[in-house]
Design a protein around this motif. Structure first.
Motif, PDB file in Angstrom:
ATOM      1  N   ALA A   1       1.223  -1.236  -0.120  1.00  0.00           N
ATOM      2  CA  ALA A   1      -0.082  -0.326  -0.047  1.00  0.00           C
ATOM      3  C   ALA A   1       0.694   1.631   0.269  1.00  0.00           C
ATOM      4  O   ALA A   1       2.271   1.249   0.627  1.00  0.00           O
ATOM      5  CB  ALA A   1      -1.015  -0.007   1.130  1.00  0.00           C
ATOM      6  N   GLY A   2       0.292   2.684  -0.022  1.00  0.00           N
ATOM      7  CA  GLY A   2       0.965   3.347  -0.350  1.00  0.00           C
ATOM      8  C   GLY A   2       1.809   3.585   0.822  1.00  0.00           C
ATOM      9  O   GLY A   2       3.224   4.241   1.624  1.00  0.00           O
ATOM     10  N   ALA A   3       1.094   3.751   2.031  1.00  0.00           N
ATOM     11  CA  ALA A   3       1.126   3.944   3.718  1.00  0.00           C
ATOM     12  C   ALA A   3       2.616   2.976   3.900  1.00  0.00           C
ATOM     13  O   ALA A   3       3.797   3.227   4.503  1.00  0.00           O
ATOM     14  CB  ALA A   3      -0.153   3.819   4.233  1.00  0.00           C
TER      15      ALA A   3
ATOM     16  N   GLU B   1       5.641   4.680   2.496  1.00  0.00           N
ATOM     17  CA  GLU B   1       6.152   5.618   3.184  1.00  0.00           C
ATOM     18  C   GLU B   1       6.967   4.483   4.040  1.00  0.00           C
ATOM     19  O   GLU B   1       8.174   5.289   4.391  1.00  0.00           O
ATOM     20  CB  GLU B   1       5.108   6.199   4.403  1.00  0.00           C
TER      21      GLU B   1
ATOM     22  N   ASN C   1       1.636  10.301   6.400  1.00  0.00           N
ATOM     23  CA  ASN C   1       3.099  10.357   6.555  1.00  0.00           C
ATOM     24  C   ASN C   1       3.429  10.500   7.797  1.00  0.00           C
ATOM     25  O   ASN C   1       4.339   9.787   8.249  1.00  0.00           O
ATOM     26  CB  ASN C   1       3.173  12.178   5.649  1.00  0.00           C
TER      27      ASN C   1
ATOM     28  N   THR D   1       4.606  15.844  -0.579  1.00  0.00           N
ATOM     29  CA  THR D   1       3.912  15.112  -1.594  1.00  0.00           C
ATOM     30  C   THR D   1       4.282  16.070  -2.604  1.00  0.00           C
ATOM     31  O   THR D   1       3.872  17.219  -2.528  1.00  0.00           O
ATOM     32  CB  THR D   1       2.271  15.124  -0.887  1.00  0.00           C
TER      33      THR D   1
ATOM     34  N   THR E   1      -1.510  17.967  -1.953  1.00  0.00           N
ATOM     35  CA  THR E   1      -3.141  17.194  -0.945  1.00  0.00           C
ATOM     36  C   THR E   1      -3.891  18.628  -2.048  1.00  0.00           C
ATOM     37  O   THR E   1      -5.080  18.463  -2.119  1.00  0.00           O
ATOM     38  CB  THR E   1      -2.678  17.312   0.152  1.00  0.00           C
TER      39      THR E   1
ATOM     40  N   ALA F   1       1.618   9.383  -4.002  1.00  0.00           N
ATOM     41  CA  ALA F   1       0.503   9.305  -4.241  1.00  0.00           C
ATOM     42  C   ALA F   1      -0.044   9.767  -5.596  1.00  0.00           C
ATOM     43  O   ALA F   1      -0.729   9.554  -6.160  1.00  0.00           O
ATOM     44  CB  ALA F   1      -0.207   9.142  -2.684  1.00  0.00           C
ATOM     45  N   ASN F   2       0.333  10.831  -6.062  1.00  0.00           N
ATOM     46  CA  ASN F   2      -0.699  11.609  -6.779  1.00  0.00           C
ATOM     47  C   ASN F   2       0.349  11.830  -7.802  1.00  0.00           C
ATOM     48  O   ASN F   2       0.158  13.102  -8.729  1.00  0.00           O
ATOM     49  CB  ASN F   2      -0.262  13.508  -6.086  1.00  0.00           C
TER      50      ASN F   2
ATOM     51  N   GLN G   1       7.225   6.833  -2.633  1.00  0.00           N
ATOM     52  CA  GLN G   1       6.878   5.374  -3.586  1.00  0.00           C
ATOM     53  C   GLN G   1       5.831   5.834  -3.819  1.00  0.00           C
ATOM     54  O   GLN G   1       5.575   7.239  -4.912  1.00  0.00           O
ATOM     55  CB  GLN G   1       5.599   5.110  -1.897  1.00  0.00           C
TER      56      GLN G   1
ATOM     57  N   ASN H   1       1.548   4.539  -6.235  1.00  0.00           N
ATOM     58  CA  ASN H   1       0.499   3.923  -5.258  1.00  0.00           C
ATOM     59  C   ASN H   1      -0.215   3.227  -6.748  1.00  0.00           C
ATOM     60  O   ASN H   1      -0.773   3.871  -7.948  1.00  0.00           O
ATOM     61  CB  ASN H   1      -0.592   4.929  -4.839  1.00  0.00           C
TER      62      ASN H   1
ATOM     63  N   LYS I   1      -3.595   4.179  -7.637  1.00  0.00           N
ATOM     64  CA  LYS I   1      -4.181   4.412  -8.141  1.00  0.00           C
ATOM     65  C   LYS I   1      -3.795   4.919  -9.494  1.00  0.00           C
ATOM     66  O   LYS I   1      -4.322   4.852 -10.430  1.00  0.00           O
ATOM     67  CB  LYS I   1      -3.980   5.632  -7.269  1.00  0.00           C
TER      68      LYS I   1
HETATM   69  C1  PLP Z   1      -0.881  11.781  -0.437  1.00  0.00           C
HETATM   70  C2  PLP Z   1      -1.573  10.408  -0.057  1.00  0.00           C
HETATM   71  N1  PLP Z   1      -0.752   9.649   0.241  1.00  0.00           N
HETATM   72  C3  PLP Z   1      -0.900   8.244   1.169  1.00  0.00           C
HETATM   73  C4  PLP Z   1      -1.633   7.612   0.888  1.00  0.00           C
HETATM   74  C5  PLP Z   1      -1.926   6.136   1.254  1.00  0.00           C
HETATM   75  O1  PLP Z   1      -1.722   5.083   0.202  1.00  0.00           O
HETATM   76  P1  PLP Z   1      -2.419   4.089   0.809  1.00  0.00           P
HETATM   77  O2  PLP Z   1      -3.885   4.271   1.033  1.00  0.00           O
HETATM   78  O3  PLP Z   1      -2.307   2.684  -0.910  1.00  0.00           O
HETATM   79  O4  PLP Z   1      -1.780   3.429   2.159  1.00  0.00           O
HETATM   80  C6  PLP Z   1      -2.232   8.357   0.322  1.00  0.00           C
HETATM   81  C7  PLP Z   1      -3.819   7.791  -0.009  1.00  0.00           C
HETATM   82  O5  PLP Z   1      -4.763   8.639  -0.388  1.00  0.00           O
HETATM   83  C8  PLP Z   1      -2.734  10.114  -0.463  1.00  0.00           C
HETATM   84  O6  PLP Z   1      -3.167  10.423  -0.645  1.00  0.00           O
END
Ligand code: PLP
Length: 499
Positions: free
Chosen positions: A145-147, A150, A181, A225, A229, A256-257, A276, A278, A281
């Protein structure tokens, strides 16, 4: 269809455990043509004393139950899903086909490498493609996952400092960042130091410089990021990176973006050390239902030794699983990660090629700006700025004049056939509605969405109760979200919990 609340009829879809009858079956098998095994003797003390209590249901019962539930769900395959910061784009079905090819889908994860060369080749090729796309030297596809990407990237930063006999703790994060984050920092034993993004919604060099100055030698890194966001490109990124590097820190890029900058800008080229993706996404894995994701980390050479192990790489003509990585942070995911996501991403990247990937970001940005121009005539922007892939609006004025809250507006959108945008995020904007249209939507869809917001605004002024009671046209009406969050019933029990 009127909602439960609107019709007065109580719709109930009992869980599968409350369906069926003793002895009912959903399958038929032929008679045994081998001697029957004495299960009790074979299992000995492991045999259950009582039946497990699984539902006993017919095939139509079980099939219809889950089809009905799936139809209540909102999905990108049926409607527009402008959930900001989530890149809910339509996923081309050819990638689903590729992921389901039996040679990929049915490959056992413990297949010895010499018999799984095709899958390993796909993984290594995807690592190389992703590294090229972001200007990095290597990629690990393990994080799910994105998290988790990270977390993995920060573990690598910590290992890097450790290898130099240092243990700085402070990681700087702007207050517009995603909540994962600071969470990833805290899980890693770092101290997340929040600093404010400037009034234009982007990080200002002077603000970060002041925060870094105060930290002395304790600078582990920066998490940034980009685009951020608020949908804004961080124009000072090269200087921010330099500032952190001068202090001995490393820069983590939250990728993620990436959908907004594919083929336009590469984080590695401005000095980002680790980031990372995603895949779920940017690279078309269906997501949003909590299903499997993939958050690969890309890194510069100086972090390569610390990447998760084992490492998959080429060796001559072959693809090998390299376990001899003494400085690796170790395994962060079983096997090699979520392989199905990798097949989808590989197929998507190969299908589009460099020109196609560039077109993705161009169209995503075009759509977001088209929507922004039209929608800002109805709802004010959260921050006045040129946006990339998403735009944040605020309905504060509407709330003040009508009493309608952001959540009410969001719920009413469902009656108009649209998934609500992300609400109340980013936290730096009061009454935020964050809209990310993505490249896969047509002008007609975007126009219809704007018309729906305009209609809801008119309703809020003429008949606020209508908006406050929404949704009216869904199977279930407004749910008690506070109760669901505070007293979640996550497990079926025979007696409904009394509360
Ligand atoms: C900017 C950003 N970073 C990190 C994440 C975390 O990604 P994940 O939901 O795959 O863990 C997201 C998820 O929406 C995100 O928008």
């Amino acid at each position: 269809m009127p909602s439960e609340a609107a019709s007065g009829i109580a719709f109930r879809e009992p869980p599968i455990f409350e369906r069926g009858a003793v002895g009912r079956r959903g399958h038929s098998t032929s008679a045994l043509d081998v001697p029957e095994v004495d299960v009790a003797a074979a299992l000995g003390g492991l045999l259950r004393e009582q039946a497990a209590g699984f539902p006993e249901v017919s095939e139509p019962e079980v099939f219809r139950h889950y089809v009905r539930l799936s139809q209540w769900n909102y999905c990108i395959d049926s409607q527009f899903y402008p959930l900001g910061s989530c890149t809910m784009k339509y996923n081309p079905k050819v990638n689903e086909w590729a992921a389901r090819l039996p040679g990929f889908a049915a490959l056992h994860p413990l297949t010895p490498p010499h018999l799984a060369q095709g899958a390993l080749e796909l993984i290594v090729r995807l690592q190389e493609l992703l590294a090229e796309i972001v200007g990095m030297d290597g990629v690990s596809l393990q994080p799910a996952a994105g998290a988790q990407g990270e977390l993995t990237g920060l573990m690598m930063i910590r290992a890097y400092h450790g290898a130099q006999g240092r243990s700085p703790r402070k990681v700087f994060i702007p207050d517009s960042a995603h909540g994962t984050n600071p969470a990833s920092c805290a899980l890693n034993g770092f101290e997340a130091v929040a600093f404010p993004a400037g009034p234009r919604g982007v990080v200002e060099l002077e603000t970060l410089a002041r925060a870094v100055q105060a930290a002395g030698d304790d600078v582990a890194g920066l998490m940034l990021t980009n685009p951020n966001t608020l949908g804004l490109f961080e124009p000072a990124i090269a200087d921010l990176v330099q500032l952190i590097h001068d202090k001995g820190g490393l820069v983590y890029g939250d990728g993620a973006n990436m959908n907004a900058v594919l083929g336009q800008a590469r984080p590695g080229d401005v000095g980002v050390d680790v980031m990372q993706f995603n895949l779920h996404k940017t690279f078309t894995t269906p997501h949003g239902g909590g299903g499997p994701g993939s958050g690969p980390v890309a890194f510069k050479q100086r972090l390569a030794a610390f990447q998760p192990g084992p490492v998959l790489r080429r060796e001559g003509e072959a693809f090998v699983v390299d376990t001899a990585r003494p400085q690796s942070i170790g395994r962060v995911r079983s096997f090699h990660g979520n392989f199905g996501m990798m097949v989808r991403a590989y197929s998507y990247i190969r299908e589009l090629g460099p020109e196609g990937l560039r077109a993705v970001s161009e169209l995503a940005v075009l759509n977001a700006n088209y929507l922004k121009r039209k929608l800002e005539q109805i709802l004010p922007l959260g921050v006045e700025a040129e946006v990339l892939h998403e735009a944040v609006f605020t309905d504060r004025e509407l709330e003040q004049s009508t009493g309608i809250k952001t959540l009410d507006l969001a719920k009413r959108l469902i009656d108009y056939g649209f998934h609500p945008p992300t609400v109340y995020f980013p936290l730096v904007v009061r009454g935020a509605l964050m809209v990310e249209p993505t490249e896969t939507e047509t002008k007609q869809t975007l126009d219809a969405f704007v018309d729906a917001i305009a209609a809801i605004k008119a309703e809020a002024e003429a008949d606020p109760a209508l908006v406050k009671g929404a949704p009216h046209l869904t199977r279930l009406g407004r749910l008690d979200e506070a109760r669901a969050a505070r007293k979640p019933r996550l497990r079926w029990t025979p007696e409904p919990a009394s509360d």
